[in-house]
Design a protein around this motif. Structure first.
Motif, short mmCIF file in Angstrom:
data_model
loop_
_atom_site.label_atom_id
_atom_site.label_comp_id
_atom_site.label_asym_id
_atom_site.label_seq_id
_atom_site.Cartn_x
_atom_site.Cartn_y
_atom_site.Cartn_z
N PRO A 185 30.39 4.73 -18.55
CA PRO A 185 29.92 4.81 -17.15
C PRO A 185 30.39 3.63 -16.32
O PRO A 185 30.70 3.78 -15.13
N LEU A 186 30.45 2.45 -16.93
CA LEU A 186 30.94 1.25 -16.26
C LEU A 186 31.83 0.49 -17.24
O LEU A 186 31.52 0.40 -18.43
N LEU A 187 32.90 -0.06 -16.72
CA LEU A 187 33.84 -0.80 -17.56
C LEU A 187 34.18 -2.11 -16.87
O LEU A 187 34.63 -2.12 -15.72
N LEU A 188 33.95 -3.21 -17.57
CA LEU A 188 34.30 -4.53 -17.05
C LEU A 188 35.53 -5.03 -17.80
O LEU A 188 35.50 -5.19 -19.03
N ILE A 189 36.62 -5.27 -17.05
CA ILE A 189 37.81 -5.88 -17.65
C ILE A 189 37.72 -7.37 -17.41
O ILE A 189 37.60 -7.82 -16.27
N VAL A 190 37.80 -8.14 -18.49
CA VAL A 190 37.81 -9.60 -18.40
C VAL A 190 39.19 -10.08 -18.82
O VAL A 190 39.53 -10.05 -20.00
N PHE A 191 40.00 -10.48 -17.86
CA PHE A 191 41.32 -11.03 -18.17
C PHE A 191 41.14 -12.52 -18.45
O PHE A 191 40.62 -13.27 -17.62
N SER A 192 41.59 -12.97 -19.62
CA SER A 192 41.44 -14.38 -19.98
C SER A 192 42.62 -14.82 -20.83
O SER A 192 43.41 -14.00 -21.31
N ASP A 193 42.72 -16.14 -21.01
CA ASP A 193 43.84 -16.74 -21.73
C ASP A 193 43.30 -17.83 -22.63
O ASP A 193 42.62 -18.75 -22.16
N PRO A 194 43.56 -17.77 -23.95
CA PRO A 194 43.04 -18.80 -24.86
C PRO A 194 43.60 -20.20 -24.58
O PRO A 194 43.04 -21.19 -25.04
N GLU A 195 44.69 -20.29 -23.81
CA GLU A 195 45.27 -21.60 -23.48
C GLU A 195 44.86 -22.08 -22.09
O GLU A 195 45.38 -23.08 -21.61
N CYS A 196 43.93 -21.38 -21.45
CA CYS A 196 43.51 -21.70 -20.09
C CYS A 196 42.23 -22.54 -20.13
O CYS A 196 41.21 -22.11 -20.66
N GLU A 197 42.30 -23.77 -19.56
CA GLU A 197 41.14 -24.67 -19.58
C GLU A 197 39.98 -24.08 -18.79
O GLU A 197 38.82 -24.22 -19.17
N HIS A 198 40.30 -23.43 -17.68
CA HIS A 198 39.25 -22.81 -16.87
C HIS A 198 38.52 -21.74 -17.69
O HIS A 198 37.30 -21.57 -17.57
N CYS A 199 39.28 -21.01 -18.50
CA CYS A 199 38.67 -19.99 -19.36
C CYS A 199 37.76 -20.63 -20.39
O CYS A 199 36.68 -20.10 -20.71
N HIS A 200 38.17 -21.77 -20.93
CA HIS A 200 37.32 -22.47 -21.90
C HIS A 200 35.99 -22.86 -21.28
O HIS A 200 34.95 -22.85 -21.96
N GLU A 201 36.00 -23.17 -19.99
CA GLU A 201 34.77 -23.56 -19.30
C GLU A 201 33.87 -22.36 -18.99
O GLU A 201 32.65 -22.46 -19.13
N LEU A 202 34.48 -21.24 -18.58
CA LEU A 202 33.69 -20.13 -18.06
C LEU A 202 33.42 -19.00 -19.04
O LEU A 202 32.42 -18.28 -18.91
N MET A 203 34.31 -18.80 -20.02
CA MET A 203 34.14 -17.67 -20.92
C MET A 203 32.85 -17.70 -21.74
O MET A 203 32.24 -16.66 -21.97
N PRO A 204 32.38 -18.87 -22.22
CA PRO A 204 31.10 -18.87 -22.96
C PRO A 204 29.95 -18.27 -22.16
O PRO A 204 29.11 -17.53 -22.71
N ALA A 205 29.90 -18.55 -20.85
CA ALA A 205 28.82 -18.01 -20.02
C ALA A 205 28.99 -16.50 -19.84
O ALA A 205 27.99 -15.76 -19.79
N ILE A 206 30.24 -16.04 -19.73
CA ILE A 206 30.48 -14.60 -19.58
C ILE A 206 30.13 -13.87 -20.88
O ILE A 206 29.43 -12.85 -20.87
N ILE A 207 30.60 -14.40 -22.00
CA ILE A 207 30.33 -13.76 -23.29
C ILE A 207 28.84 -13.77 -23.61
O ILE A 207 28.29 -12.79 -24.14
N GLY A 208 28.16 -14.85 -23.27
CA GLY A 208 26.76 -15.00 -23.62
C GLY A 208 25.79 -14.41 -22.61
O GLY A 208 24.57 -14.47 -22.84
N ASN A 209 26.29 -13.82 -21.53
CA ASN A 209 25.39 -13.32 -20.50
C ASN A 209 24.57 -12.13 -21.02
O ASN A 209 25.13 -11.13 -21.49
N GLU A 210 23.27 -12.22 -20.91
CA GLU A 210 22.38 -11.19 -21.45
C GLU A 210 22.49 -9.87 -20.69
O GLU A 210 22.36 -8.79 -21.29
N THR A 211 22.74 -9.94 -19.40
CA THR A 211 22.88 -8.70 -18.61
C THR A 211 24.10 -7.92 -19.06
O THR A 211 24.05 -6.69 -19.24
N LEU A 212 25.22 -8.61 -19.27
CA LEU A 212 26.44 -7.93 -19.73
C LEU A 212 26.25 -7.35 -21.12
O LEU A 212 26.77 -6.28 -21.44
#
Length: 291
Positions: A185-212
């Motif tokens: 019904p809903l699809l969230l695409i998360v584009f990320s890069d393991p070598e991206c410092e910004h991703c290292h900062e933000l991905m834990p909050a995205i992965i750990g978000n209880e709503t998602l």
């Protein structure tokens, strides 16, 4: 709520300016009393917005005044319909195209406020209106026209309301899949890069978000869009049960710029028909849309 916002914004142009606006006074248009419909008043303000601004004054104070006006202008555009915004963008383009310094200055404002991924006012729909108006007025073969046309081609891809571009991705087992094969019904695409410092900062909050994690309507697809296969294969992080992951073969997504990814991580929320609900959004924008 929307009508109230329009009414409050229109009051600003009729003289009820806040303390911050008093420091830089833009010559806002006065709406005739005969126009009482809110959308009509908004349209009048947008189409007459720049009539009294002194475009030929290149002083620092006048540039600051113009920047304050521009911020209010694009803020108002989000409340207007597409036809009104196209006309308003054409009026501005007519005032700046053909004047090199003037065009350069306003092109910088447009890109800074509407194209910058870190801008709180980033809005690809408004951005496209202004880029389109400027390119239509520049002559063929003009270097600026070519540059703006290229930017426009990226901005209009995967606009909210349009169907997202399909693509192939390869999962951890080396199997190929297509975006459109995911039935959700809903699809969230998360584009990320393991070598991206910004991703290292933000991905834990995205992965750990209880709503998602807890929304039963939602599937999350984490995609690496570039071509460093080894870096992706070594990035083995635990993911929630409703997440899938994959990489773009040979980094085709990034090479062909199938999606606008000015900064990573980048989030695209799609509905069941793969229509874009949120384009290149933040986690908060996605959560707001889900609610």
């Amino acid at each position: 709520m929307k009508k109230l916002a329009i009414a409050l914004l229109c009051c600003t142009f009729l003289g009820t300016l806040g303390a911050a606006a008093q420091e830089v006074t833009f010559p806002y248009p006065a709406v005739p009393d005969s126009i009482v419909d809110e959308q009509a008043r908004l349209g009048y303000v947008l189409e007459h917005f720049w009539e009294s601004y002194r475009f030929d004054d290149d002083s620092r104070q006048n540039r600051d005044t113009g920047e304050q006006g521009f911020v209010d202008f694009i803020n108002l555009m989000q409340y207007a319909d597409s036809v009104t915004n196209a006309r308003a963008a054409q009026v501005l383009a007519d005032s700046i195209v053909g004047k090199e310094l003037r065009l350069k200055h306003f092109d910088g404002l447009i890109d800074h406020y509407l194209g910058n991924p870190d801008s709180p006012m980033k809005n690809d729909v408004t951005y496209a209106h202004l880029l389109r108006a400027m390119t239509q007025r520049l002559p063929e073969g003009d270097a600026t026209k070519s540059r703006l046309t290229f930017r426009l081609s990226l901005v209009v891809r995967n606009q909210p309301g349009s169907r997202a571009a399909d693509f192939v991705y390869i999962d951890r087992q080396g199997l190929s899949h297509r975006l459109y094969d995911i039935d959700s019904p809903l699809l969230l695409i998360v584009f990320s890069d393991p070598e991206c410092e910004h991703c290292h900062e933000l991905m834990p909050a995205i992965i750990g978000n209880e709503t998602l994690q807890g929304d039963p309507r939602l599937t999350v697809l984490n995609i690496y869009p570039d071509d460093n296969q080894q870096a992706w294969e070594q990035d083995l992080k635990p993911l929630p049960r409703n997440w899938r992951e994959g990489r773009s073969p040979q980094g085709e997504l990034m090479k062909r710029q199938v999606y606008a990814l000015p900064a990573l991580p980048s989030l695209y929320l799609l509905d069941a028909g793969k229509r874009v609900l949120v384009k290149d959004g933040t986690l908060q924008q996605v959560l707001d849309a889900l609610r």
